[in-house]
Design an enzyme around this catalytic site. Structure first.
Site, PDB file in Angstrom:
ATOM      1  N   GLN A 336       0.827  -1.204   0.000  1.00  0.00           N
ATOM      2  CA  GLN A 336       0.000   0.000   0.000  1.00  0.00           C
ATOM      3  C   GLN A 336       0.864   1.258   0.000  1.00  0.00           C
ATOM      4  OE1 GLN A 336      -3.088  -0.635  -0.356  1.00  0.00           O
ATOM      5  NE2 GLN A 336      -4.067   1.370  -0.221  1.00  0.00           N
ATOM      6  N   GLY A 340       1.150   1.741  -6.746  1.00  0.00           N
ATOM      7  CA  GLY A 340       1.207   0.917  -7.949  1.00  0.00           C
ATOM      8  C   GLY A 340       2.500   0.150  -8.078  1.00  0.00           C
ATOM      9  N   GLU A 363       3.844 -25.767   8.863  1.00  0.00           N
ATOM     10  CA  GLU A 363       4.207 -26.103  10.249  1.00  0.00           C
ATOM     11  C   GLU A 363       3.092 -25.718  11.223  1.00  0.00           C
ATOM     12  OE1 GLU A 363       8.200 -25.872  11.580  1.00  0.00           O
ATOM     13  OE2 GLU A 363       8.990 -25.707   9.557  1.00  0.00           O
TER      14      GLU A 363
END
Length: 391
Positions: A336, A340, A363
């Site tokens: 974020q 882009g 796990e």
């Protein structure tokens, strides 16, 4: 390990990761393989056996030392750690914790010198909960040999493995955790085949594959510890330690994510000024830092309690749960922050976004960790009459 010796190892690993591995991350991502010279250097540094006992050629690292190394391993692509992770973790620890002296003497030096071990537990209906395991080992012949039949999936390093640590039923039970045993199966035995590499979302260079056992005959001394029915407990003991190690890897990844995000926020400009000047970007950076800070403290404390024997149940699961979720959230925030560019291949945080997702699954999934923690807490507080219901 002496403090001065460990510091030297830690410093060497940090330089190796940042100077040799980080610059080749794109190569590893594109080729889906660790370069041979990187692998060779890791062998020479003792990384294929750093937790194995010193008498068998390892470095004998405690879990508290292991996690500090894992902070460094986690800083780069998970594939780097994956190539030697099972040797030191879930597969190697089966031998350390439960192997006979002969089994340890035969295999541990080979693992420390660069042979690869795989932990073959997971099946189509047996993942975090092994109660659905169906692979079976049956005694056959006067020599006491076992014949193993079944299939495993998502087995890390299977295409490269020299040794498969295989869990199979030897008892009459067809479900549940009883009657599971563990065997050492060497590559190349008739009937053992490895499927093609899995195509995964992330963690390129860390190979997983299916493994098939079609009446694979192994000698009776392949039974780990020489004892049938001990496989479930052996697996859980290895996995508990492994969960703290995975949590530490997540901390290392979060550190890299934070560094990348801070650098980007300080240099990328929008509206004529660095995006780091915007308070909402600062808030996202602060959230990553806070999670990283808490995760590091949690891992170090969980490792300390494991080494002391104080807690080998709740703390490992709590650390794995928190840190795996934290790393995924950090990666999401980093994408974020990058906007882009964060969605573009070739950006570090985009790769971390894909790589981090697996930590919440293997796990023991996050949900399994929640169950372990919750049941353990209730077991301590529940009257004896009903305690059996929260095992």
């Amino acid at each position: 390990m002496e403090a001065a010796d460990f510091k030297a190892v830690l410093d060497s690993v940090r330089r190796f990761v940042r100077e040799d591995v980080v610059p080749r991350e794109d190569e590893i991502e594109e080729s889906d393989a660790i370069p041979e010279d990187v692998r060779r250097k890791a062998v020479d540094m003792g990384l294929f056996g750093y937790t194995l006992p010193e008498e068998y050629g390892g470095l004998g690292a405690s879990l508290s030392e292991d996690v500090r190394l894992a902070f460094e391993f986690g800083y780069t692509t998970p594939a780097f750690r994956s190539m030697f992770g099972t040797n030191n973790g879930i597969a190697g620890q089966v031998l350390v914790n439960a192997g006979t002296e002969e089994q340890q003497r035969h295999w541990l030096p080979r693992l420390a010198e660069g042979a690869v071990a795989s932990f073959a537990l997971t099946e189509a209906e047996a993942g975090s909960d092994p109660s659905g395991l169906t692979t079976r080992a049956v005694r056959d012949g006067e020599d006491g040999a076992y014949v193993i039949s079944g299939a495993k999936r998502f087995i890390t390093n299977a295409p490269l493995a020299d040794l498969f640590v295989v869990f199979a039923r030897t008892g009459e039970e067809s479900r549940g955790t009883k009657g599971i045993s563990v065997f050492l199966v060497e590559r190349g035995l008739p009937g053992l085949t490895v499927g093609p590499k899995d195509r995964k979302t992330g963690q390129a260079g860390a190979w997983t594959a299916e493994v098939f056992f079609d009446d694979v005959r192994v000698p009776k001394d392949s039974l780990v510890g020489g004892e049938e029915g001990a496989g479930f407990g052996t697996a859980m003991k290895s996995l508990v330690r492994g969960r703290v190690h995975i949590a530490a890897l997540c901390v290392g990844m979060a550190e890299r994510i934070l560094e990348e995000s801070v650098a980007y926020a300080a240099s990328n400009r929008q509206g004529g000024r660095p995006i780091g000047e915007f308070q909402l970007v600062q808030a996202m950076l602060a959230e990553i830092k806070t999670g990283l800070y808490a995760g590091r403290a949690m891992v170090l404390e969980a490792a300390r309690q494991y080494d002391s024997g104080e807690d080998r149940r709740i703390a490992p699961s709590a650390a794995k749960l928190f840190c795996s979720e934290m790393a995924s959230k950090a990666a999401d925030l980093a994408v974020q922050i990058h906007g882009g560019m964060g969605y573009m291949r070739g950006t570090v945080v985009e790769r971390c976004f894909r790589d981090a997702r697996l930590f919440r699954i293997y796990e023991g999934t996050s949900e399994i960790q929640q169950l372990i923690i919750g049941k353990a807490l209730l077991k301590d507080a529940t009257p004896d009459a009903v305690r059996k219901d929260v095992k």
